[in-house]
Design a protein around this motif. Structure first.
Motif, PDB file in Angstrom:
ATOM      1  N   ARG A  91    -104.293  15.562 -50.361  1.00  0.00           N
ATOM      2  CA  ARG A  91    -104.781  16.341 -51.488  1.00  0.00           C
ATOM      3  C   ARG A  91    -106.311  16.374 -51.508  1.00  0.00           C
ATOM      4  O   ARG A  91    -106.978  15.397 -51.179  1.00  0.00           O
ATOM      5  CB  ARG A  91    -104.254  15.754 -52.798  1.00  0.00           C
ATOM      6  CG  ARG A  91    -102.727  15.765 -52.900  1.00  0.00           C
ATOM      7  CD  ARG A  91    -102.225  15.091 -54.177  1.00  0.00           C
ATOM      8  NE  ARG A  91    -102.621  15.827 -55.375  1.00  0.00           N
ATOM      9  CZ  ARG A  91    -103.506  15.383 -56.257  1.00  0.00           C
ATOM     10  NH1 ARG A  91    -104.087  14.208 -56.082  1.00  0.00           N
ATOM     11  NH2 ARG A  91    -103.817  16.098 -57.324  1.00  0.00           N
ATOM     12  N   TRP A  92    -106.861  17.541 -51.939  1.00  0.00           N
ATOM     13  CA  TRP A  92    -108.303  17.707 -52.014  1.00  0.00           C
ATOM     14  C   TRP A  92    -108.927  16.657 -52.928  1.00  0.00           C
ATOM     15  O   TRP A  92    -109.944  16.046 -52.576  1.00  0.00           O
ATOM     16  CB  TRP A  92    -108.644  19.096 -52.561  1.00  0.00           C
ATOM     17  CG  TRP A  92    -108.211  20.259 -51.729  1.00  0.00           C
ATOM     18  CD1 TRP A  92    -107.347  21.245 -52.091  1.00  0.00           C
ATOM     19  CD2 TRP A  92    -108.633  20.574 -50.391  1.00  0.00           C
ATOM     20  NE1 TRP A  92    -107.197  22.144 -51.069  1.00  0.00           N
ATOM     21  CE2 TRP A  92    -107.976  21.770 -50.011  1.00  0.00           C
ATOM     22  CE3 TRP A  92    -109.494  19.966 -49.488  1.00  0.00           C
ATOM     23  CZ2 TRP A  92    -108.159  22.366 -48.776  1.00  0.00           C
ATOM     24  CZ3 TRP A  92    -109.676  20.559 -48.245  1.00  0.00           C
ATOM     25  CH2 TRP A  92    -109.023  21.737 -47.903  1.00  0.00           C
ATOM     26  N   GLY A 121    -124.816  13.918 -49.550  1.00  0.00           N
ATOM     27  CA  GLY A 121    -125.280  14.546 -50.760  1.00  0.00           C
ATOM     28  C   GLY A 121    -124.703  15.920 -51.031  1.00  0.00           C
ATOM     29  O   GLY A 121    -125.040  16.538 -52.038  1.00  0.00           O
ATOM     30  N   CYS A 122    -123.830  16.408 -50.135  1.00  0.00           N
ATOM     31  CA  CYS A 122    -123.323  17.771 -50.340  1.00  0.00           C
ATOM     32  C   CYS A 122    -121.809  17.900 -50.185  1.00  0.00           C
ATOM     33  O   CYS A 122    -121.293  19.010 -50.257  1.00  0.00           O
ATOM     34  CB  CYS A 122    -124.022  18.742 -49.385  1.00  0.00           C
ATOM     35  SG  CYS A 122    -123.525  18.573 -47.663  1.00  0.00           S
ATOM     36  N   PHE A 123    -121.095  16.780 -49.952  1.00  0.00           N
ATOM     37  CA  PHE A 123    -119.657  16.927 -49.736  1.00  0.00           C
ATOM     38  C   PHE A 123    -118.939  17.420 -50.990  1.00  0.00           C
ATOM     39  O   PHE A 123    -117.898  18.077 -50.904  1.00  0.00           O
ATOM     40  CB  PHE A 123    -119.027  15.618 -49.227  1.00  0.00           C
ATOM     41  CG  PHE A 123    -118.985  14.489 -50.210  1.00  0.00           C
ATOM     42  CD1 PHE A 123    -117.935  14.358 -51.106  1.00  0.00           C
ATOM     43  CD2 PHE A 123    -119.988  13.544 -50.231  1.00  0.00           C
ATOM     44  CE1 PHE A 123    -117.882  13.307 -52.000  1.00  0.00           C
ATOM     45  CE2 PHE A 123    -119.957  12.486 -51.126  1.00  0.00           C
ATOM     46  CZ  PHE A 123    -118.898  12.374 -52.020  1.00  0.00           C
ATOM     47  N   ARG A 124    -119.508  17.130 -52.165  1.00  0.00           N
ATOM     48  CA  ARG A 124    -118.890  17.624 -53.407  1.00  0.00           C
ATOM     49  C   ARG A 124    -118.946  19.146 -53.480  1.00  0.00           C
ATOM     50  O   ARG A 124    -118.055  19.783 -54.041  1.00  0.00           O
ATOM     51  CB  ARG A 124    -119.577  17.000 -54.618  1.00  0.00           C
ATOM     52  CG  ARG A 124    -119.320  15.496 -54.754  1.00  0.00           C
ATOM     53  CD  ARG A 124    -120.094  14.903 -55.924  1.00  0.00           C
ATOM     54  NE  ARG A 124    -119.875  13.465 -56.022  1.00  0.00           N
ATOM     55  CZ  ARG A 124    -120.535  12.565 -55.309  1.00  0.00           C
ATOM     56  NH1 ARG A 124    -121.457  12.953 -54.444  1.00  0.00           N
ATOM     57  NH2 ARG A 124    -120.285  11.268 -55.448  1.00  0.00           N
ATOM     58  N   GLN A 125    -120.008  19.723 -52.902  1.00  0.00           N
ATOM     59  CA  GLN A 125    -120.122  21.184 -52.886  1.00  0.00           C
ATOM     60  C   GLN A 125    -118.988  21.803 -52.068  1.00  0.00           C
ATOM     61  O   GLN A 125    -118.459  22.854 -52.424  1.00  0.00           O
ATOM     62  CB  GLN A 125    -121.473  21.605 -52.292  1.00  0.00           C
ATOM     63  CG  GLN A 125    -122.660  21.271 -53.184  1.00  0.00           C
ATOM     64  CD  GLN A 125    -123.969  21.577 -52.500  1.00  0.00           C
ATOM     65  OE1 GLN A 125    -124.638  20.699 -51.974  1.00  0.00           O
ATOM     66  NE2 GLN A 125    -124.355  22.845 -52.506  1.00  0.00           N
ATOM     67  N   ILE A 131    -113.929  24.896 -51.845  1.00  0.00           N
ATOM     68  CA  ILE A 131    -112.595  25.057 -51.251  1.00  0.00           C
ATOM     69  C   ILE A 131    -111.524  25.040 -52.326  1.00  0.00           C
ATOM     70  O   ILE A 131    -110.439  25.603 -52.147  1.00  0.00           O
ATOM     71  CB  ILE A 131    -112.329  23.937 -50.208  1.00  0.00           C
ATOM     72  CG1 ILE A 131    -111.236  24.364 -49.209  1.00  0.00           C
ATOM     73  CG2 ILE A 131    -111.954  22.628 -50.867  1.00  0.00           C
ATOM     74  CD1 ILE A 131    -111.633  25.442 -48.264  1.00  0.00           C
ATOM     75  N   LYS A 132    -111.803  24.394 -53.470  1.00  0.00           N
ATOM     76  CA  LYS A 132    -110.805  24.318 -54.549  1.00  0.00           C
ATOM     77  C   LYS A 132    -110.874  25.492 -55.516  1.00  0.00           C
ATOM     78  O   LYS A 132    -110.014  25.623 -56.379  1.00  0.00           O
ATOM     79  CB  LYS A 132    -110.971  23.003 -55.320  1.00  0.00           C
ATOM     80  CG  LYS A 132    -110.551  21.778 -54.522  1.00  0.00           C
ATOM     81  CD  LYS A 132    -110.495  20.540 -55.394  1.00  0.00           C
ATOM     82  CE  LYS A 132    -111.848  20.096 -55.870  1.00  0.00           C
ATOM     83  NZ  LYS A 132    -111.807  18.823 -56.628  1.00  0.00           N
ATOM     84  N   THR A 133    -111.888  26.348 -55.372  1.00  0.00           N
ATOM     85  CA  THR A 133    -112.009  27.493 -56.276  1.00  0.00           C
ATOM     86  C   THR A 133    -111.266  28.707 -55.748  1.00  0.00           C
ATOM     87  O   THR A 133    -111.389  29.797 -56.297  1.00  0.00           O
ATOM     88  CB  THR A 133    -113.486  27.878 -56.470  1.00  0.00           C
ATOM     89  OG1 THR A 133    -114.079  28.122 -55.184  1.00  0.00           O
ATOM     90  CG2 THR A 133    -114.242  26.783 -57.191  1.00  0.00           C
ATOM     91  N   ALA A 134    -110.489  28.519 -54.683  1.00  0.00           N
ATOM     92  CA  ALA A 134    -109.665  29.594 -54.110  1.00  0.00           C
ATOM     93  C   ALA A 134    -110.521  30.748 -53.611  1.00  0.00           C
ATOM     94  O   ALA A 134    -110.151  31.915 -53.735  1.00  0.00           O
ATOM     95  CB  ALA A 134    -108.647  30.094 -55.125  1.00  0.00           C
ATOM     96  N   ASP A 135    -111.705  30.426 -53.049  1.00  0.00           N
ATOM     97  CA  ASP A 135    -112.524  31.440 -52.390  1.00  0.00           C
ATOM     98  C   ASP A 135    -111.785  31.878 -51.125  1.00  0.00           C
ATOM     99  O   ASP A 135    -111.688  31.127 -50.160  1.00  0.00           O
ATOM    100  CB  ASP A 135    -113.900  30.840 -52.037  1.00  0.00           C
ATOM    101  CG  ASP A 135    -114.838  31.863 -51.434  1.00  0.00           C
ATOM    102  OD1 ASP A 135    -114.391  32.610 -50.554  1.00  0.00           O
ATOM    103  OD2 ASP A 135    -116.012  31.907 -51.846  1.00  0.00           O
TER     104      ASP A 135
END
Length: 376
Positions: A170-171, A235-239, A244-248
């Motif tokens: 899971r993400w 410092g950027c893995f949260r981005q 990826i979770k916003t269904a782009d």
């Protein structure tokens, strides 16, 4: 005096300095217009960066595949592979040039970003932060020995944690685990996961390989994002997870395409490793089989005429004598020598005066036994 109609200013560049406004102008309306103009420019700027990053990622993916293809063709000795090598090398050269062009566009875009003035929008927008806390300092290129030692040390210390991350699905779980263990966000983790995937495929644990492959691409996308932003990956893995979770759709499609391509490369590499292991095993077995003359009995057996093969299959000496009696003496002698050297035939010779006498004695022995059998 009536207020100015700002709808006719759609294509006019206005200064961001609010003090320049005329006293008769509706300042709140102008502020909203300026805010909207800045937002649109920033969105266009971000869209351009996304297109550049997407083009760069795709170019690097194709280049990686082209480089692997060239390596595989270099290893292969087939005529078809040699014919394709020149074409593959040319494609690799073209993609290198294309990748450099994308990198140049990205660097130019970064320089433009640094020149942008601060305002209420850019100060509050993460992508336009002027903080340099996460910027990675330039460092000298590591040698291959240093990289290998760094990887070995890191794996020895964190192998259990890397494997745990590789098994996640899971993400949210992946993001939380990296938040708790940010030191895992690095090239060494990605490299270990790649090797882990190949090992699992070799062991025919296909479903597990595909799961770890998913996490491998997660890590590679984070590292790629860090490179494009020139920041520390931690410092950027949260981005990455936010996107990826916003269904782009485009981003998810790019992720899925890279994942499928990676799994195919893993299967191909595992196949090559298995074939190599089989060749090494077969060579070891062949070395064990070698007879006193250093010849493989299997190769000798397969080179014998079918009628002689049948003699050895049935272990029938009389049948062998009959076959030899019908052959040309020179040919029969040469075949018997190969049988002796490979261990297919163990001579019972009484002479110790060298190989040739031993062969003659063996051949004569078979002939003599055959003649004695006829007399009886």
């Amino acid at each position: 005096m009536s207020k100015i109609d700002y709808s006719v200013w759609d294509h006019i560049e206005v200064s961001d300095d609010e003090d320049d406004t005329h006293p008769n102008i509706d300042t709140p309306s102008l502020f909203r217009w300026r805010h909207q103009a800045r937002v649109e420019r920033m969105e266009e700027f971000n869209s351009k960066l996304e297109d550049i990053n997407k083009g760069l990622a795709e170019s690097r993916r194709k280049l990686s595949e082209a480089q692997k293809k060239v390596q595989e063709l270099n290893i292969s000795a087939t005529d078809d592979a040699k014919a394709e090598l020149s074409k593959a090398a040319a494609e690799e050269k073209r993609l290198k040039k294309e990748t450099r062009e994308w990198e140049k566009k990205r660097d130019e875009h970064t320089r433009e970003e640094k020149k942008m003035p601060w305002n209420v929008d850019t100060l509050s927008k993460e992508g336009f932060s002027k903080s340099v806390v996460n910027v990675k300092p330039d460092s000298t290129e590591e040698t291959e020995e240093e990289k290998e030692q760094k990887h070995k040390t890191f794996v020895e210390k964190n192998e259990k944690q890397i494997k745990h991350f590789g098994m996640m699905r899971r993400w949210d779980d992946s993001q939380k685990y990296l938040s708790d263990n940010p030191h895992l966000v690095c090239e060494e983790t990605a490299n270990y996961l790649v090797i882990m995937c190949i090992d699992l495929e070799v062991e025919e644990k296909h479903a597990l390989m595909e799961q770890v492959a998913h996490q491998t691409i997660v890590m590679q996308f984070i590292l790629e994002l860090a490179k494009s932003l020139k920041v520390d990956p931690r410092g950027c893995f949260r981005q990455f997870f936010a996107k990826i979770k916003t269904a782009d759709q485009q981003y998810q499609e790019a992720f899925t395409d890279e994942l499928e391509s990676f799994k195919e490369r893993v299967r191909s590499r595992a196949k090559i490793r298995i074939e190599k292991a089989m060749r090494e095993y077969e060579e070891e077995e062949r070395q064990k089989r070698l007879g006193p003359g250093g010849i493989d009995p299997v190769e000798v057996y397969e080179s014998l005429p079918p009628e002689m093969q049948k003699c050895f299959d049935e272990k029938d000496i009389q049948m062998l004598q009959d076959v030899i009696s019908k052959m040309d003496p020179t040919e029969a002698k040469a075949l018997m020598k190969r049988c002796i050297d490979s261990g297919l035939w163990v001579p019972n010779s009484k002479t110790d005066d060298g190989d040739e006498k031993e062969e003659d004695a063996t051949y004569e022995e078979v002939k003599q036994e055959q003649e004695e059998a006829k007399k009886e």
